[in-house]
Design an enzyme around this catalytic site. Structure first.
Site, PDB file in Angstrom:
ATOM      1  N   GLY A  56      -0.398   4.456  -0.011  1.00  0.00           N
ATOM      2  CA  GLY A  56      -1.243   5.596   0.316  1.00  0.00           C
ATOM      3  C   GLY A  56      -1.985   6.113  -0.901  1.00  0.00           C
ATOM      4  N   GLY A 111      -6.518   0.300   4.062  1.00  0.00           N
ATOM      5  CA  GLY A 111      -5.687  -0.873   3.800  1.00  0.00           C
ATOM      6  C   GLY A 111      -6.434  -2.174   4.053  1.00  0.00           C
ATOM      7  N   ASP A 112      -7.321  -2.168   5.053  1.00  0.00           N
ATOM      8  CA  ASP A 112      -8.112  -3.367   5.346  1.00  0.00           C
ATOM      9  C   ASP A 112      -9.099  -3.648   4.215  1.00  0.00           C
ATOM     10  OD1 ASP A 112      -6.757  -3.324   7.772  1.00  0.00           O
ATOM     11  OD2 ASP A 112      -8.335  -2.155   8.738  1.00  0.00           O
ATOM     12  N   SER A 118       0.850  -1.190   0.000  1.00  0.00           N
ATOM     13  CA  SER A 118       0.000   0.000   0.000  1.00  0.00           C
ATOM     14  C   SER A 118       0.885   1.238   0.000  1.00  0.00           C
ATOM     15  CB  SER A 118      -0.901   0.025   1.231  1.00  0.00           C
ATOM     16  OG  SER A 118      -1.859  -0.992   1.195  1.00  0.00           O
ATOM     17  N   GLY A 130      -1.692   4.431  -4.432  1.00  0.00           N
ATOM     18  CA  GLY A 130      -2.302   3.147  -4.779  1.00  0.00           C
ATOM     19  C   GLY A 130      -1.543   1.943  -4.272  1.00  0.00           C
TER      20      GLY A 130
END
Length: 305
Positions: free
Chosen positions: A219, A248-249, A217, A222
């Site tokens: 931020g 992120g989850d 990830s 992408g």
């Protein structure tokens, strides 16, 4: 059925204030409470997408009972949490309406005894053969061995079940050596693991350390994926403003559904990025704006890295 593991579950409490300023009193304009911890956030997104999901990990005390009570309201979600004596932690998120920033305060979690850890391992080993994929997510509560995720990865792989690992620090370092199918760090976690601040080089190093696939990830930039089939960079169509907690989850949920649907990697990344961006528009982790998600799917750009 997907199994998500959240060893350090939480009750997520979010406060909204007009403007967060140090050393002053604030009037809270809105309060929300949700089951939290990375794996529970992943599970709620999966359930919202129509997938059956079982959640396990630890729960204890009055806060743990509140978490479990709220999980009963999630259609398609099965609660297989294991009880412990210590109380489930709380996390406090303070959302500044003026800036859009979020300040996070995370309690450490209950101290898990060796007997409680053994009971969890037995419960986990019983669950794994009946699921299609496992996601191991989040921090370790006090008392849980630092190599816990490595052992859980080996248990799943012995049963022929693919494993995604999303954690940090020494738990990540130990876990990657157990060869998870997908490693999903953020840029800081990847840098800490490998010592490199260049995402592509760091992801290559993480694969050499044992991960079959690395999806990092980045931020607002992408996701970067290095897989046995190739490497890609997927970015959302525009910068999303809102609460990034849980994005992120949501990406993990997208990766898991893409795995089960046997999608090509560019399509998996498209789904994951769109879900992450749609989650930023939601005020609480584990929820996403469905209309935004459907619209974002068409706008995600995936290129060879």
């Amino acid at each position: 059925m997907i199994l998500t593991v959240t060893l350090n579950t939480a009750l997520d409490i979010s406060y909204r204030v007009r403007s967060l300023r140090p050393h002053t009193s604030h009037r809270v304009t809105e309060v929300t409470e949700r089951p939290g911890g990375k794996g529970l956030n992943v599970a709620r997104v999966l359930a919202a997408l129509g997938h059956e999901v079982t959640v396990t990990g630890f729960t204890g005390g009055a806060t743990g009972r509140m978490v479990q009570d709220r999980l009963t309201a999630v259609p398609g979600l099965v609660d297989a949490l294991v009880p412990v004596t210590g109380p489930t932690r709380r996390t406090i998120a303070v959302v500044d309406d003026q800036s859009g920033d979020t300040t996070q305060l995370n309690e450490p979690g209950p101290t898990v005894t060796s007997a409680e850890w053994s009971a969890f391992q037995e419960a986990y080993a019983d669950l794994v053969p009946s699921v299609s994929a496992v996601a191991l997510c989040g921090s370790l509560p006090p008392g849980v061995p630092v190599g816990a995720y490595a052992g859980l990865i080996r248990t799943a792989k012995a049963a022929g079940v693919p494993v995604l690992l999303d954690t940090s620090g020494e738990a990540l370092r130990r876990g990657v050596a157990a060869r998870p199918d997908i490693l999903k760090p953020n840029a800081d976690e990847l840098s800490e693991l490998t010592g490199s601040h260049e995402p592509l080089r760091a992801a290559q190093d993480a694969r050499r350390r044992g991960a079959l696939t690395v999806v990092a990830s980045l931020g607002t930039r992408g996701l970067l994926a290095l897989t046995p089939e190739g490497r890609w960079h997927a970015v959302p169509p525009a910068l999303e403003h809102g609460n990034p907690t849980g994005a992120g989850d949501a990406a993990v949920a997208g990766l898991l559904t893409g795995l089960l649907d046997q999608l090509p990697w560019p399509d998996r990344l498209t789904r994951a990025v769109a879900l992450a961006a749609a989650t930023v528009r939601s005020p609480t982790a584990g929820d996403f704006d469905r209309a935004a998600y459907e619209k974002l799917l068409a706008g995600v750009s995936v290129t060879a890295a």
